[in-house]
Scaffold this motif. Structure first.
Motif, PDB file in Angstrom:
ATOM      1  N   ALA A 287       0.821  -1.217   0.000  1.00 48.37           N
ATOM      2  CA  ALA A 287       0.000   0.000   0.000  1.00 48.37           C
ATOM      3  C   ALA A 287       0.853   1.265   0.000  1.00 48.37           C
ATOM      4  CB  ALA A 287      -0.916  -0.004   1.228  1.00 48.37           C
TER       5      ALA A 287
ATOM      6  N   ILE B   6       6.364   2.980  -3.113  1.00 46.78           N
ATOM      7  CA  ILE B   6       7.011   2.156  -4.146  1.00 46.78           C
ATOM      8  C   ILE B   6       6.235   0.848  -4.346  1.00 46.78           C
ATOM      9  CG2 ILE B   6       9.165   1.032  -4.856  1.00 46.78           C
ATOM     10  CD1 ILE B   6      10.646   2.991  -2.952  1.00 46.78           C
TER      11      ILE B   6
ATOM     12  N   ILE C 121       3.906  -7.951   8.902  1.00 47.45           N
ATOM     13  CA  ILE C 121       4.916  -8.978   8.588  1.00 47.45           C
ATOM     14  C   ILE C 121       5.336  -9.748   9.838  1.00 47.45           C
ATOM     15  CG2 ILE C 121       5.865  -8.057   6.437  1.00 47.45           C
ATOM     16  CD1 ILE C 121       8.002  -6.602   8.132  1.00 47.45           C
TER      17      ILE C 121
HETATM   18  N1  LIG Z   1      11.457   5.992  -0.912  1.00 44.51           N
HETATM   19  C1  LIG Z   1      12.783   5.911  -0.970  1.00 44.51           C
HETATM   20  O1  LIG Z   1      13.467   6.857  -1.406  1.00 44.51           O
HETATM   21  C2  LIG Z   1      13.494   4.661  -0.537  1.00 44.51           C
HETATM   22  C3  LIG Z   1      14.897   4.621  -0.655  1.00 44.51           C
HETATM   23  C4  LIG Z   1      15.564   3.484  -0.248  1.00 44.51           C
HETATM   24  C5  LIG Z   1      14.868   2.393   0.235  1.00 44.51           C
HETATM   25  N2  LIG Z   1      13.515   2.448   0.347  1.00 44.51           N
HETATM   26  C6  LIG Z   1      12.811   1.283   0.870  1.00 44.51           C
HETATM   27  O2  LIG Z   1      11.779   0.913  -0.023  1.00 44.51           O
HETATM   28  C7  LIG Z   1      10.679   0.379   0.714  1.00 44.51           C
HETATM   29  C8  LIG Z   1       9.403   1.128   0.389  1.00 44.51           C
HETATM   30  O3  LIG Z   1       9.585   2.493   0.754  1.00 44.51           O
HETATM   31  P1  LIG Z   1       8.479   3.601   0.474  1.00 44.51           P
HETATM   32  O4  LIG Z   1       9.184   4.874   0.262  1.00 44.51           O
HETATM   33  O5  LIG Z   1       7.512   3.091  -0.521  1.00 44.51           O
HETATM   34  O6  LIG Z   1       7.814   3.683   1.922  1.00 44.51           O
HETATM   35  P2  LIG Z   1       6.272   3.586   2.388  1.00 44.51           P
HETATM   36  O7  LIG Z   1       6.262   3.942   3.829  1.00 44.51           O
HETATM   37  O8  LIG Z   1       5.405   4.345   1.460  1.00 44.51           O
HETATM   38  O9  LIG Z   1       5.964   2.029   2.211  1.00 44.51           O
HETATM   39  C9  LIG Z   1       6.272   1.077   3.195  1.00 44.51           C
HETATM   40  C10 LIG Z   1       4.993   0.310   3.502  1.00 44.51           C
HETATM   41  O10 LIG Z   1       5.304  -0.704   4.472  1.00 44.51           O
HETATM   42  C11 LIG Z   1       4.177  -0.816   5.332  1.00 44.51           C
HETATM   43  N3  LIG Z   1       4.580  -1.425   6.589  1.00 44.51           N
HETATM   44  C12 LIG Z   1       5.318  -0.873   7.583  1.00 44.51           C
HETATM   45  N4  LIG Z   1       5.438  -1.743   8.606  1.00 44.51           N
HETATM   46  C13 LIG Z   1       4.779  -2.869   8.237  1.00 44.51           C
HETATM   47  C14 LIG Z   1       4.529  -4.119   8.879  1.00 44.51           C
HETATM   48  N5  LIG Z   1       4.989  -4.379  10.109  1.00 44.51           N
HETATM   49  N6  LIG Z   1       3.799  -5.043   8.228  1.00 44.51           N
HETATM   50  C15 LIG Z   1       3.308  -4.804   6.967  1.00 44.51           C
HETATM   51  N7  LIG Z   1       3.511  -3.623   6.326  1.00 44.51           N
HETATM   52  C16 LIG Z   1       4.228  -2.671   6.941  1.00 44.51           C
HETATM   53  C17 LIG Z   1       3.673   0.612   5.504  1.00 44.51           C
HETATM   54  O11 LIG Z   1       2.321   0.653   5.917  1.00 44.51           O
HETATM   55  C18 LIG Z   1       3.890   1.187   4.116  1.00 44.51           C
HETATM   56  O12 LIG Z   1       2.715   1.122   3.335  1.00 44.51           O
HETATM   57  C19 LIG Z   1      11.077   0.461   2.186  1.00 44.51           C
HETATM   58  O13 LIG Z   1      11.632  -0.775   2.569  1.00 44.51           O
HETATM   59  C20 LIG Z   1      12.132   1.532   2.198  1.00 44.51           C
HETATM   60  O14 LIG Z   1      13.013   1.388   3.294  1.00 44.51           O
HETATM   61  C21 LIG Z   1      12.805   3.556  -0.026  1.00 44.51           C
END
Ligand SMILES: NC(=O)c1ccc[n+]([C@@H]2O[C@H](COP(=O)([O-])OP(=O)(O)OC[C@H]3O[C@@H](n4cnc5c(N)ncnc54)[C@H](O)[C@@H]3O)[C@@H](O)[C@H]2O)c1
Length: 313
Positions: free
Chosen positions: A9, A12, A61
């Motif tokens: 949700a 990314i 998770i």
């Molecule tokens: N956005 C960036 O620039 C970036 C850069 C490097 C790495 N990342 C990694 O990419 C991934 C996605 O990042 P994003 O920017 O889309 O963040 P985001 O916060 O939009 O997405 C992360 C999702 O994980 C869900 N989540 C959190 N804890 C959870 C749990 N215990 N059980 C199930 N779901 C859970 C959240 O509800 C959220 O929807 C992450 O792992 C982040 O660390 C993102």
């Protein structure tokens, strides 16, 4: 292929689900609507990916039973669920460790029970710490500059141990500053675009930071290539390899929006590193990855989404 996407949700994750569905895969999305930002934004993300081949499970998770159920028949997992964000991680060190490290261990255990053959983990450029760029995957990792960076280092180590123990194909994809439609509300590009449009001042932290801003479509392409092409254990940088300074970022936004930004200079924030630049040699050679989106066009698409809620490129 049947694929589980954790964090489906989120920013990314929702784009990744769309891309998997577009190429014909069956997708199970799992997310617990972590309260780091508004649940309604994540519900809206999910509404855009509604599809006959998509099912959604609201669960954490940490919930082994829910994972076992979601993983039935899955060939592959993309593990994106996490608490994201460098600065906020200082405020909840234990919470970040619980989700990003213990949660990754829980997910890997469930994947082993379900005999999943392929896993892609969303890691981060932050694992490199404060070192001279460009960053290469074979660089020794330095001291992490934030609790978030530490969790991503530890989660990568768990992934490696899981690969050694089970032999599954597992890739850690180190993403570099991803932006685009559905961008998280805490990220600078979104805050800047909104404030410049509204005539409000923006805070520029640090003097000369350089970032390798990467469009979400290119990030998703890198994640898919890691699933399809990587064998054994792999670590890949996925970035744009076209770093720009904070001042260049703001002047590009000013050009796109046709508005002059009101800038306030602030000291660098804890956890921020001066520069991130991806060396893409390995991703190019092994995955055939080549980022395509020019920053100006990607920012214009993001600005359009913020204003109108649409993001055709
Ligand atoms: N956005 C960036 O620039 C970036 C850069 C490097 C790495 N990342 C990694 O990419 C991934 C996605 O990042 P994003 O920017 O889309 O963040 P985001 O916060 O939009 O997405 C992360 C999702 O994980 C869900 N989540 C959190 N804890 C959870 C749990 N215990 N059980 C199930 N779901 C859970 C959240 O509800 C959220 O929807 C992450 O792992 C982040 O660390 C993102």
């Amino acid at each position: 292929m049947r694929v589980l996407v954790t964090g489906a949700a989120g920013f990314i994750g929702s784009h990744l689900c769309e891309a998997l569905l577009a190429r014909g895969d069956v997708v199970v999305g799992l997310d617990n609507f972590d309260p780091l930002y508004d649940r309604r934004e994540k519900v809206a993300n999910l509404q855009t990916i509604a599809h006959a081949r998509f099912t959604f499970v609201e669960a954490s998770i940490h919930d082994g039973t829910a994972l076992d159920h979601a993983l039935i028949g899955c060939d592959a997992v993309f593990h994106l669920a996490a608490r994201a964000g460098v600065r906020r991680s200082f405020l909840d060190v234990d919470g970040y460790a619980s989700t990003n490290v213990s949660g990754t261990a829980d997910l890997l255990s469930a994947a082993e029970r379900a005999r999943v053959k392929r896993i892609v983990f969303a890691s981060s450029s932050s694992v490199y710490g404060n070192r001279a760029p460009p960053f290469r995957e074979d660089n020794a990792l330095g001291t992490p500059c934030s609790p978030y960076a530490r969790t991503k280092q530890e989660a990568e180590q768990l992934c490696h141990a899981h690969h050694v123990a089970t032999g599954v194909h597992l890739s850690c994809v180190r993403l570099f500053s991803i932006y685009g439609p559905r961008l998280r509300p805490d990220l600078a590009i979104r805050i800047f675009l909104q404030r410049i449009t509204g005539g409000e001042p923006i805070d520029l932290f640090g003097t000369s930071s350089m970032r390798d801003y990467t469009y979400v479509g290119d990030a998703v392409d890198g994640l898919l290539r890691a699933l399809d092409r990587s064998r054994g254990f792999g670590i890949y940088n996925i970035g744009s390899a076209r770093p720009i300074s904070l001042d260049e970022l703001v002047s590009t936004m000013e050009r796109i929006l046709g508005v002059r930004a009101k800038k306030r200079r602030r000291p660098a924030q804890p956890g921020d590193v001066p520069a991130t630049i991806a060396d893409l040699s390995r991703a190019r050679a092994e995955l055939g990855f080549a980022p395509r989106m020019a920053l100006e066009r990607g920012l214009a698409t993001t600005a359009r989404w913020l204003t109108h809620g649409t993001h055709a490129t």
